[in-house]
Scaffold this motif. Structure first.
Motif, PDB file in Angstrom:
ATOM      1  N   ASP A  40      34.727  46.179  26.128  1.00 12.49           N
ATOM      2  CA  ASP A  40      35.717  45.191  25.690  1.00 12.49           C
ATOM      3  C   ASP A  40      36.515  44.639  26.871  1.00 12.49           C
ATOM      4  OD1 ASP A  40      37.280  47.346  26.373  1.00 12.49           O
ATOM      5  OD2 ASP A  40      38.138  47.640  24.363  1.00 12.49           O
ATOM      6  N   GLN A  41      36.109  44.972  28.092  1.00 15.68           N
ATOM      7  CA  GLN A  41      36.782  44.463  29.283  1.00 15.68           C
ATOM      8  C   GLN A  41      36.401  43.002  29.503  1.00 15.68           C
ATOM      9  OE1 GLN A  41      34.393  46.952  29.129  1.00 15.68           O
ATOM     10  NE2 GLN A  41      34.676  48.355  30.865  1.00 15.68           N
ATOM     11  N   PRO A  42      37.122  42.319  30.378  1.00 14.70           N
ATOM     12  CA  PRO A  42      36.773  40.927  30.696  1.00 14.70           C
ATOM     13  C   PRO A  42      35.383  40.816  31.313  1.00 14.70           C
ATOM     14  CG  PRO A  42      39.000  41.433  31.430  1.00 14.70           C
ATOM     15  CD  PRO A  42      38.381  42.736  31.032  1.00 14.70           C
ATOM     16  N   VAL A  43      34.815  39.626  31.225  1.00 14.72           N
ATOM     17  CA  VAL A  43      33.513  39.319  31.825  1.00 14.72           C
ATOM     18  C   VAL A  43      33.716  38.244  32.883  1.00 14.72           C
ATOM     19  CG1 VAL A  43      31.161  38.516  31.413  1.00 14.72           C
ATOM     20  CG2 VAL A  43      32.336  39.890  29.667  1.00 14.72           C
ATOM     21  N   VAL A  44      33.122  38.440  34.043  1.00 22.21           N
ATOM     22  CA  VAL A  44      33.168  37.460  35.119  1.00 22.21           C
ATOM     23  C   VAL A  44      32.076  36.421  34.881  1.00 22.21           C
ATOM     24  CG1 VAL A  44      32.883  37.102  37.605  1.00 22.21           C
ATOM     25  CG2 VAL A  44      34.049  39.156  36.754  1.00 22.21           C
ATOM     26  N   VAL A  45      32.401  35.154  35.053  1.00 17.59           N
ATOM     27  CA  VAL A  45      31.406  34.086  34.976  1.00 17.59           C
ATOM     28  C   VAL A  45      31.483  33.266  36.265  1.00 17.59           C
ATOM     29  CG1 VAL A  45      30.617  32.012  33.768  1.00 17.59           C
ATOM     30  CG2 VAL A  45      31.484  33.970  32.459  1.00 17.59           C
ATOM     31  N   GLY A  46      30.340  33.178  36.954  1.00 16.77           N
ATOM     32  CA  GLY A  46      30.282  32.439  38.210  1.00 16.77           C
ATOM     33  C   GLY A  46      29.096  31.502  38.235  1.00 16.77           C
ATOM     34  N   ASP A  89      35.467  45.876  41.373  1.00 15.11           N
ATOM     35  CA  ASP A  89      36.849  45.900  41.853  1.00 15.11           C
ATOM     36  C   ASP A  89      37.848  45.759  40.705  1.00 15.11           C
ATOM     37  OD1 ASP A  89      38.846  45.879  43.973  1.00 15.11           O
ATOM     38  OD2 ASP A  89      39.060  43.735  43.562  1.00 15.11           O
ATOM     39  N   ARG A  90      37.527  44.920  39.719  1.00 16.56           N
ATOM     40  CA  ARG A  90      38.448  44.672  38.606  1.00 16.56           C
ATOM     41  C   ARG A  90      38.040  45.382  37.321  1.00 16.56           C
ATOM     42  NH1 ARG A  90      40.986  38.598  39.100  1.00 16.56           N
ATOM     43  NH2 ARG A  90      40.886  38.379  41.373  1.00 16.56           N
ATOM     44  N   GLU A  91      37.034  46.254  37.425  1.00 15.74           N
ATOM     45  CA  GLU A  91      36.578  47.061  36.288  1.00 15.74           C
ATOM     46  C   GLU A  91      36.241  46.183  35.079  1.00 15.74           C
ATOM     47  OE1 GLU A  91      39.611  50.004  35.658  1.00 15.74           O
ATOM     48  OE2 GLU A  91      38.964  51.196  37.392  1.00 15.74           O
ATOM     49  N   CYS A  92      35.381  45.204  35.320  1.00 14.21           N
ATOM     50  CA  CYS A  92      34.969  44.283  34.263  1.00 14.21           C
ATOM     51  C   CYS A  92      33.726  44.800  33.543  1.00 14.21           C
ATOM     52  CB  CYS A  92      34.688  42.906  34.852  1.00 14.21           C
ATOM     53  SG  CYS A  92      36.169  42.103  35.532  1.00 14.21           S
ATOM     54  N   ALA A  93      33.428  44.192  32.418  1.00 16.25           N
ATOM     55  CA  ALA A  93      32.258  44.595  31.640  1.00 16.25           C
ATOM     56  C   ALA A  93      30.967  44.166  32.303  1.00 16.25           C
ATOM     57  CB  ALA A  93      32.342  43.997  30.228  1.00 16.25           C
ATOM     58  N   GLY A  94      31.027  43.133  33.115  1.00 20.22           N
ATOM     59  CA  GLY A  94      29.842  42.622  33.782  1.00 20.22           C
ATOM     60  C   GLY A  94      30.115  41.214  34.277  1.00 20.22           C
ATOM     61  N   ALA A  95      29.077  40.600  34.820  1.00 24.55           N
ATOM     62  CA  ALA A  95      29.180  39.221  35.302  1.00 24.55           C
ATOM     63  C   ALA A  95      27.958  38.440  34.866  1.00 24.55           C
ATOM     64  CB  ALA A  95      29.308  39.177  36.822  1.00 24.55           C
TER      65      ALA A  95
END
Length: 473
Positions: A40-46, A89-95
């Protein structure tokens, strides 16, 4: 849905296939998979510098938000490894990264990076593939939000700290300053109009090197070619370095996860030799094994043996390198195509970090001198590869046929061992080897060979092509 096929590193396709509808289906597959895994952590989108990549990234962000995930959306195109670092680094769910890497501008792609920052292994990609579907939004009050961010600063700070720790180990002195180490060094940097511009060059300059920039403007057409660093695409960079206008040349591919290097004496440096030099340099101050793919030079094994370190061989694909780095606490991992990572960093290939490490290595001792010494001690190597056309549907049967007819000799040398981790690798009694494996991205079978001379490599490649012809259906 049948047009979406995940290969070695995500899904890449021509733009007439890589459509917004299909991208949304992949995004839904990723959202469903993350939810099923309890994330449920944020997801990085690049995204990369291609035309339309930002728009595709926004489509992915909408789908993820509609599935309840907060999204960190990159404010501009940045290299893929920066997004991998952000995940950890930010403990996200994925990218999720919109990129076709070194493919031509007529293609685009989508890549998923799990929460450990390493390339996704097959079970993860299989789960995403099984979950491909039209977006299924949650009620509006359960939607996530989108926040813009730039991963540059955090990644750059980490790269500088990691590099200074390597320099401290080498000097035995705490507080070694990378600026002092690189003082007076001029690096020519070629971004090939890709996402490394304003990232790799900025890191080198921040570390104290002088930087001469080539193709460091954004061009979604990459100057009319594919952003693939190779001898024939880096002639201007080679001219700058060999003329003496710069001490070293560095280039990145389109999404800057890979690196190519140009030296004053050799011009374009074979990535196998770059890997050998990097391993040798790191072993001067640190210990640990190396992870290499089956298509990468056995010179690494000789260097490792000289230092009392092991070298582990894995199938082609950086996901297997990353897995090996975790299993063996490796000092360095890499592949012959120019993708590398080191202990202390995320287990994803990073052409930005390795550009800085390479500059520091060159400042300590010219890379040409180091390579000359390694070849004198451990023997010369030449490696080449070629491709044999083969429809995807015939690859497995061609290799199965080869399994029933593995030769006892190849080009006059006895076969000492056979490695079937990825295709068929035949190690020969004279120290050379021949590898036949299926491409994960093109309808071809790859044939690789390594030996002490180009003439011998040519013989081996021709023998490999004849071998494949003999098992044609």
């Amino acid at each position: 849905m049948e047009q979406i096929a995940f290969g070695t590193d995500g899904w890449r396709a021509p733009l007439d296939t890589f459509t917004p509808d299909r991208v949304r289906m992949v995004a839904q597959g990723i959202a469903s998979t993350l939810r099923a895994e309890g994330h449920d952590q944020p997801v990085v989108v690049g995204y990369d510098a291609r035309e339309g990549s930002r728009g595709f990234a926004e489509e992915v962000s909408r789908v993820l938000c509609a599935n309840g995930f907060d999204v960190l959306l990159s404010e501009r195109d940045r290299p893929t490894p920066l997004y991998a670092y952000t995940v950890v680094d930010r403990e996200c769910a994925g990218a999720v990264v919109i990129t076709a890497s070194h493919n031509p501008p007529s293609d685009n792609g989508i890549k998923f990076i799990p929460s450990d920052g390493a390339p996704a292994l097959p079970p993860v990609m299989d789960a995403i593939s099984d979950s491909l579907a039209e977006p299924t939004p949650l009620p509006a009050d359960e939607h996530g939000s989108v926040r813009g961010f730039d991963p540059l600063e955090d990644h750059a700070t980490h790269c500088l700290e990691l590099t200074e720790s390597v320099l401290e180990d080498a000097s035995g002195t705490d507080g070694t300053d990378v600026h002092t180490h690189l003082e007076g060094l001029t690096v020519a940097y070629d971004a090939m109009h890709g996402s490394g511009r304003g990232t790799t060059d900025a890191l080198l300059e921040r570390a104290g090197a002088g930087v001469e920039r080539l193709r460091c403007t954004r061009d979604s057409e990459f100057g009319g070619g594919a952003p693939e660093p190779a001898a024939e695409t880096l002639e201007e960079l080679a001219d700058v370095v060999t003329s003496g206008a710069a001490d070293l040349g560095v280039a990145n591919d389109g999404d800057a996860d890979r690196i190519a290097v140009v030296t004053p004496e050799r011009g374009y440096l074979d990535e196998n030799l770059l890997f050998a030099a990097l391993f040798d340099w790191l072993l001067e101050s640190r210990s640990g094994p190396a992870i290499r793919t089956v298509s990468t030079t056995s010179l690494l094994d000789r260097i490792g043996e000289a230092h009392g370190e092991l070298v582990y061989e894995v199938p082609v694909g950086f996901k297997w390198v990353a897995q090996g780095m975790a299993e063996h606490d490796a000092l360095v991992g890499g592949e012959e195509s120019g993708g590398f990572s080191v202990r202390g960093h995320v287990r994803e290939k990073d052409g930005v970090l390795v550009a800085l490490l390479t500059a520091c290595m060159h400042a300590a001792e010219p890379i040409d001198d180091r390579v000359d010494r390694l070849l004198e001690i451990h023997g010369h190597i030449v490696q080449r590869k070629t491709s044999v056309p083969c429809p995807d549907g015939e690859k497995a049967s061609r290799l199965e046929a080869l399994a029933d007819d593995v030769p006892n000799t190849v080009a006059g040398a006895a076969v000492e061992s056979v490695n079937t981790a990825d295709g068929y690798k035949l190690a020969l009694e004279d120290g050379s080897w021949l590898l036949v494996r299926p491409s994960g991205t093109e309808p071809v079978l790859r044939v690789y060979a390594e030996a002490e001379t180009l003439d011998r490599v040519t013989e081996l490649l021709e023998a490999g092509e004849r071998l494949l012809e003999s098992v044609r259906e």
